[in-house]
Design an enzyme around this catalytic site. Structure first.
Site, PDB file in Angstrom:
ATOM      1  N   GLU A   7      43.245  38.146  44.467  1.00  0.00           N
ATOM      2  CA  GLU A   7      44.450  38.658  43.815  1.00  0.00           C
ATOM      3  C   GLU A   7      44.565  40.174  43.937  1.00  0.00           C
ATOM      4  OE1 GLU A   7      45.816  36.514  40.597  1.00  0.00           O
ATOM      5  OE2 GLU A   7      46.753  38.185  39.556  1.00  0.00           O
ATOM      6  N   TYR A 311      37.613  36.087  32.408  1.00  0.00           N
ATOM      7  CA  TYR A 311      39.039  36.350  32.518  1.00  0.00           C
ATOM      8  C   TYR A 311      39.671  36.548  31.139  1.00  0.00           C
ATOM      9  CZ  TYR A 311      43.649  36.035  34.613  1.00  0.00           C
ATOM     10  OH  TYR A 311      44.911  36.311  35.049  1.00  0.00           O
TER      11      TYR A 311
END
Ligand SMILES: [Zn+2]
Ligand SMILES: [Zn+2]
Length: 943
Positions: A7, A311
């Site tokens: 990402e 995360y």
């Protein structure tokens, strides 16, 4: 080659490092993007979304008749690359890859980013197998597992993200345009409206209304202090709040010695260990440490990217069974928290705590690797410590309190004191962030008599509800289903940047309030959370493949059409209301001239803006401001001590704001300089003028000389001279400002080069207006700091400017002027040196028109007009010429430049002159003339 697409760049590097497993990894830059390679594997990072959705072309003009705000609802959307270099690198690498793994973040947004990458890959390589690695932490264990169990992209999940993207674009763009246009606001000043943003703002506005309408009520509280041994003990009246003062006073007066202990209740209370962090509880805890929501998220994301925590965007508050908690504890041990970890390892509770929400995407936020303050810095380390200690706390035993409640009676009035002692500190041992305050009471005996040391009788008021802090607002948004864990803090940041809210706790601004109140009145679907909750529910259905993206988007569009039905029928009322109510935003204070009017910033259509008086036209006082393209004028909170006016600031997107300060101070100082240039004025006289609010040359020119003579205390003839001089100065100023404006339009702004400095330095070289500029010596311009290219542009521009003005005066229409200038005709004189036919040829205009203009030009110059040649004569002449051997159409066009349009003009032309003008060799012309003569002679013979 196997390609890994992460990402972000930083996660690409971490993943590559982990997967390289000690093998050599190289980093190379390709078009500025890092490419990590080990063995046969290459990894690159995106920058989140590398494409964005937008409307197909044709919707950019806000004022378009066809692309109305409502038209945006059904406008087609397209995907446009926003990170072109990354997109082309991804496609280049994809062409050579034989396997591609998408390793974006594991949530809706990450899946969508992955799908966008997938589409770009497919466009470049139809056949390469593409799979997906999912992980919740960038640690070697998680990454290795994720890459060895790669699965497929979840297109349903990505579709849900896409649906939200489209709905957000459509709602945001159409409503923002509608409201802004209705309120006649553009540029910097648009009023943004959004699907999540507006209901959130409405909550803040509603809270402010509650506060404003809150009526405080008085109440009274009674308490007393007694002594047991050496300990002071405070006891409160068991009635709690007295609403009635007389009743409270009665109770106070009845409270008399002795104070008798009537009862004692002992007990234990379990103080549960806290549950694991999801995004919202994490943000709330970080706020207690002084971190704003946006800052807390930024740091958490950074820690995640670097592998220190899991995360941070998660709704889950239950550790999944697969999470290797013992392994994590062991891994964290070599850190400043070794002692706490050891304590947890020895005292761990049987099962970790769990919260109410369990989802399968990510585990709750937890630490994944050891870190020190040195590694993370002073900003991030407290956040890391918070996450780590919270993790430990969820594994720690509950705390136990011993509670004690003592009841007293004094003259029939009942009082009570409560105490608490921490029996087992449990999780408090490792989690100092929530206070465990002990109140230890001495030992009492039932029936014991004590003395009252003092009584207190307090008058208090009920308090209005508190304003939202950022973290409270995020909690409330979550309860209402507004936004997602990933976007809530961004929405708040947007409200702040749009100047809808300010401060922390958050207060709505005037504009914020007005916009919400208008929307609430005319289309409350936009400000209510219901619509957005429905969308979130629909997105869940898309994820579960029970609905399609198209279907959900269509329903949302229909909902928006309904809102527009209401909005459009009230467009004028909404616009007027917003404009009238936000007018205050632009007011600056009392007018210094008429004293009773109010000065306010005015924005006109186009980019004109100025400060004017509310008593216009009775009071004409005004202060000019630079065009809005240099910054949209707004008021600031600062007020000039001398003039009592709010300061003015020019704001421009992407540029530092330009502070004008007090507009009147600015007005005075910028005009003083030009007043000083007026020979008949002295600084003394200027001071006198200013004290009478006469600030500019034009102000002076407008005064009557007897009045001026009186206020300045000068003879009448001096006053007259001042007025005359002011007129001259105005003309000079007009030219100078015209020159400056011209300069601005022709040369780009550059740091350290101000237009007024250039204008001044040119003026000292005698170049004071545009005609002078057109005739200027390039060297002079160059020495004023203007580049070579700009110099020639400027001179050409000035010549064209002057030409356009004079041609316009002569009466030639603008469209033709443009063509003449393009053909290099800069003056009436130049016009006359050329044949009208030649001009027609050069400009592509019809000879008729040019002849007409030639008449006008010659009249202006007092010269005889050229004889007009009719179209038929030209056609006839052309035929004649074409009959001559060797003359072609192309040659006829060239010959017309030399005024040759038939045999007669050909024969009478001077060959040398005709050759120069037409560009045809003299020999050819001579030859043509000979042939023409021969033809003519033959024709005569035939007769
Ligand atoms: Zn006024
Ligand atoms: Zn001032």
């Amino acid at each position: 080659m196997r390609l890994i697409v992460a990402e972000k760049n930083i996660s690409a590097r971490r993943i590559a490092e982990i997967l390289a497993g000690g093998k050599k990894m190289t980093e190379k830059k390709d078009a500025g993007v890092s490419v990590y390679t080990f063995g046969d594997t290459t990894a690159i990072g995106l920058r989140g979304h590398v494409v964005e959705i937008d409307f197909e072309p044709g919707y950019a003009n806000w004022r378009s008749e066809t692309a109305t705000p409502r038209a945006l609802i059904d406008a087609k959307t397209i995907k446009v690359a926003t990170e072109k270099r990354i997109v082309s690198l991804l496609q280049k690498l994809a062409r050579h890859a034989d396997r591609i793994t998408i390793a974006t973040d594991f949530d809706t947004e990450g899946e969508l980013i992955g799908k966008e990458a997938f589409e770009l890959i497919r466009a470049a390589n139809k056949n390469v197998p593409v799979d997906r690695a999912r992980f919740s932490a960038i640690t070697s264990q998680e990454i290795t597992a994720a890459f060895s169990h790669a699965t497929d992209l979840d297109f349903a999940l990505a579709s849900a993200g896409e649906a939200r993207q489209i709905v957000d674009l459509v709602w945001g763009a159409s409503l923002t345009r509608f409201i802004s246009l209705a309120a006649r606001r553009g540029g910097q000043n648009i009023l943004s409206v959004g699907r999540v943003q507006s209901p959130t703002l409405a909550m803040i506005v509603d809270r402010e209304k509650e506060i404003a309408s809150f009526v405080p009520e008085k109440y009274w509280q009674l308490s007393l202090v007694t002594m047991k041994g050496d300990d002071k003990v405070e006891a409160r009246h068991t009635h709690g709040r007295f609403r009635d003062k007389a009743e409270a006073e009665l109770a106070r007066d009845r409270t008399k010695d002795p104070l008798v202990v009537t009862d004692m209740k002992e007990g234990t209370k379990i103080d549960r260990s806290p549950s694991p962090f999801d995004t919202t509880t994490y943000i709330v805890a970080a706020a207690r440490l002084g971190y704003s929501a946006a800052n807390a998220m930024r740091i958490a994301e950074d820690l995640y990217m670097n592998g220190f925590i899991s995360y941070p965007r998660t709704d889950n508050t239950v550790y999944p069974a697969t999470l290797d908690i013992s392994g994590i504890l062991k891994a964290l041990k070599p850190s400043p928290f070794a002692k706490d970890i050891e304590w947890i390892q020895k005292n761990r509770r049987a099962v970790p705590t769990r919260g109410k929400k369990s989802s399968t995407d990510h585990p709750p936020i937890h630490p994944t690797a050891p870190a020190t303050r040195q590694m993370l810095g002073d900003d991030a380390f407290p956040i890391y410590e918070l996450v780590l200690r919270r993790f430990l706390a969820t594994l720690a035993p509950d705390a136990t309190w011993q509670t004690l409640k003592v009841l007293f009676n004094a003259g029939g009035e009942e009082y009570t004191a409560t105490g608490g002692r921490l029996l087992e500190p449990g999780w408090h041992t490792v989690y100092p962030f929530s206070e465990a305050k002990e109140t230890i009471l001495p030992v009492f005996r039932v029936g014991e008599n004590l003395q009252i040391l003092s009584k207190s009788f307090e008058e208090k008021e009920t308090q209005p509800p508190a304003r939202y802090t950022q973290s409270k607002l995020i909690q409330r948004m979550e309860e209402l289903g507004l936004g997602t864990k990933s976007t809530r803090h961004e929405v708040i940041a947007k409200l702040v940047s749009r100047k809808y809210v300010e401060g922390n706790p958050l207060r709505p601004t005037l504009v914020g309030r007005v916009v919400i109140e208008s929307l609430e009145q005319y289309a409350d679907t936009i400000t209510k959370p219901d619509m957005t909750q429905t969308l979130e529910a629909h997105m869940q259905l898309i994820k579960q493949k029970q609905r399609t993206r198209e279907d959900v988007v269509k329903e949302s569009r229909e909902m928006l059409h309904k809102a527009f039905d209401q909005l459009e029928s009230h467009e004028r009322v909404i616009g007027d209301e917003i404009r009238n109510r936000t007018a205050e935003e632009m007011t600056l204070g009392a007018c210094p001239v008429c004293k009773t009017g109010t000065l306010a910033i005015k924005h006109l259509r186009g980019s004109t803006q100025f400060i004017g008086c509310s008593h216009y036209p009775d009071c004409t006082f005004n202060i000019g401001l630079p065009l809005a393209q240099w910054g949209f004028a707004v008021r600031t909170d600062e007020v000039c001590k001398k003039h009592g006016l709010n300061f003015v600031r020019l704001v421009r997107k992407g540029a530092r704001p330009w502070d004008i300060g007090c507009p009147l101070c600015h007005h005075i100082s910028s005009n003083r300089e030009s007043l000083l240039e007026i020979p008949s004025l002295t600084p003394d006289l200027i001071d006198k003028l200013e004290s009478r609010h006469i600030f500019t040359a034009s102000d002076i020119a407008k005064t009557e000389s007897p009045y001026l003579a009186t206020i300045l205390d000068v003879p009448a003839d001096h006053a007259q001279r001042i007025i005359r001089d002011a007129g001259t100065a105005m003309e000079l100023l007009r030219k100078r400002s015209e020159c400056r404006k011209f300069m601005r339009n022709h040369i780009a702004p550059r740091k350290g080069r101000s237009y007024s400095v250039i204008v001044k330095s040119l003026a000292s070289a005698g170049i004071r207006d545009i005609p002078a500029l057109g005739k200027a010596d390039p060297a002079v311009l160059r020495s004023a700091g203007i580049s070579e290219k700009e110099t020639s542009d400027l001179i050409d521009g000035a010549r064209a400017h002057c030409a356009a003005r004079i041609f316009k005066e002569i009466g030639i229409p603008a469209i033709s002027i443009k063509k003449y200038i393009e053909a290099g005709i800069f003056s009436p004189e130049e016009f006359c040196t050329m044949q009208p036919l030649q001009i027609a040829e050069k400009t592509g205009m019809s000879p008729d028109t040019v002849f007409r203009h030639a008449g006008l030009v010659c009249k202006h110059l007092n010269r005889p007009a050229p004889v007009k040649i009719s179209k038929t004569r030209i056609e006839k002449g052309k035929k004649e010429l074409l009959a001559i051997r060797g003359i072609t159409e192309a040659m006829i066009r060239k010959l017309s430049s030399a005024g040759i349009h038939d045999t007669e003009t050909l024969l009478s032309a001077d060959p040398r002159d005709a050759a120069t003008r037409s560009g045809i060799p003299e020999a050819t012309i001579l030859n043509c003339q000979a042939l023409a003569k021969k033809r003519l002679d033959n024709a005569v013979i035939e007769l």
